[in-house]
Motif scaffolding. Structure first.
Motif, PDB file in Angstrom:
ATOM      1  N   UNK A  20       0.855  -1.232  -0.054  1.00 50.93           N
ATOM      2  CA  UNK A  20       0.005   0.148   0.057  1.00 50.93           C
ATOM      3  C   UNK A  20       0.722   1.421   0.096  1.00 50.93           C
ATOM      4  N   UNK A  21       2.112   1.135  -0.671  1.00 56.50           N
ATOM      5  CA  UNK A  21       2.979   2.461  -0.301  1.00 56.50           C
ATOM      6  C   UNK A  21       2.448   3.537  -1.137  1.00 56.50           C
ATOM      7  N   UNK A  22       2.471   3.027  -2.353  1.00 57.98           N
ATOM      8  CA  UNK A  22       1.836   4.402  -3.329  1.00 57.98           C
ATOM      9  C   UNK A  22       0.285   4.836  -2.946  1.00 57.98           C
ATOM     10  N   UNK A  23      -0.575   4.152  -2.628  1.00 59.42           N
ATOM     11  CA  UNK A  23      -1.829   4.640  -2.261  1.00 59.42           C
ATOM     12  C   UNK A  23      -1.800   5.436  -1.093  1.00 59.42           C
ATOM     13  N   UNK A  24      -0.985   4.983  -0.228  1.00 62.60           N
ATOM     14  CA  UNK A  24      -0.980   5.790   1.208  1.00 62.60           C
ATOM     15  C   UNK A  24      -0.224   7.067   1.024  1.00 62.60           C
TER      16      UNK A  24
END
Ligand SMILES: Nc1ncnc2c1ncn2[C@@H]1O[C@H](COP(=O)(O)OP(=O)(O)OP(=O)(O)O)[C@@H](O)[C@H]1O
Ligand SMILES: Nc1ccn([C@H]2C[C@H](O)[C@@H](COP(=O)(O)O)O2)c(=O)n1
Length: 228
Positions: A20-24
């Motif tokens: 979830x790095x990009x979304x977060x």
């Protein structure tokens, strides 16, 4: 800072694929008025250039010799992150299965890493209000003095289910095996492998919704800014 303006805050968000790095990172940056940098997109962009220009991906010397050639430009607006190589918009072609399967080999080459790391540091230094930078080695190597370091994790099953949902109809087991393989390659390379920095806050997202993860990270940034 003059006029009581907030000090630019540098946030490093690392972790394996699908945590979830990009979304977060995008949501946190948008909510807090910060810039956003997707460093995986930069490694994908240089990999796309190598493939497009017929460089042998199995030959680290050939990759090293070409590492300085492509001009890679990242746009850092979290509402519209962009990536161009030699003036071409490569946002779509860097997400193909071919690039995904080759990016670990290209990003393991030290000459590629030093080139991209230098680019990342210059982008972070130019972000007037601060930046959220996401990747695999941001807290350990690229920005070791970041104000806040987060390391996101999630079970391989949760990550595969998320990715399969994205890739409509993709087989969950095959997706799980592919991401475990990519994580193993990214974690075992000699130069700045995927790793949690000693001073990073680990957030296990397996049982959390995306809004919960975003809220958790926003709170951590605000606490850091308040000097807690
Ligand atoms: N906590 C969560 N719960 C459910 N789905 C999530 C959660 N976090 C992210 N997702 C979804 O999982 C998918 C992968 O998320 P994302 O692309 O942000 O991961 P990533 O860590 O940046 O992956 P990669 O490193 O492979 O680019 C997206 O479809 C996203 O919406
Ligand atoms: N800081 C980084 C970011 C990414 N990479 C490499 C390793 C990943 O498998 C690949 C693609 O990243 P993604 O788009 O899935 O986030 O890029 C790296 O080595 N260091």
């Amino acid at each position: 800072m003059e006029n009581g303006a907030a000090k630019p805050v540098i946030v490093a968000i690392d972790g394996p694929s699908g945590t979830g790095k990009s979304s977060t990172s995008k949501a946190v940056a948008a909510q807090l008025g910060l810039s956003y940098l997707d460093t995986g997109a930069q490694y994908r962009a240089i990999t796309w250039w190598m493939v497009t220009n017929g460089i042998d991906i199995d030959d680290p010397h050939a990759i090293a010799a070409a590492a300085g050639k492509p001009d890679i430009v990242s746009g850092t607006d979290p509402a519209n992150p962009t990536i161009h190589v030699d003036g071409t918009d490569v946002a779509a072609p860097i997400r193909t299965q071919e690039v995904t399967s080759k990016v670990s080999a290209v990003s393991a080459v030290p000459e590629v890493r030093s080139r991209i790391t230098e680019l990342q540091r210059s982008i972070a230094a130019a972000a007037a209000d601060g930046i959220v930078v996401e990747g695999r080695d941001i807290g350990t190597t690229v920005l070791p003095d970041a104000d806040l370091k987060i390391f996101l994790t999630a079970s391989p099953e949760a990550r595969a289910a998320r990715r399969s949902g994205e890739l409509k109809g993709a087989d969950v087991n095959a997706t799980r095996e592919a991401l475990i393989k990519r994580d193993a390659a990214d974690s075992s390379r000699k130069t700045s492998p995927l790793a949690k920095a000693d001073d990073a806050v680990e957030v296990d997202t397996t049982e959390l919704t995306l809004p919960q993860v975003i809220e958790c990270v926003v709170t951590l940034v605000e606490e850091k800014r308040a000097g807690k």
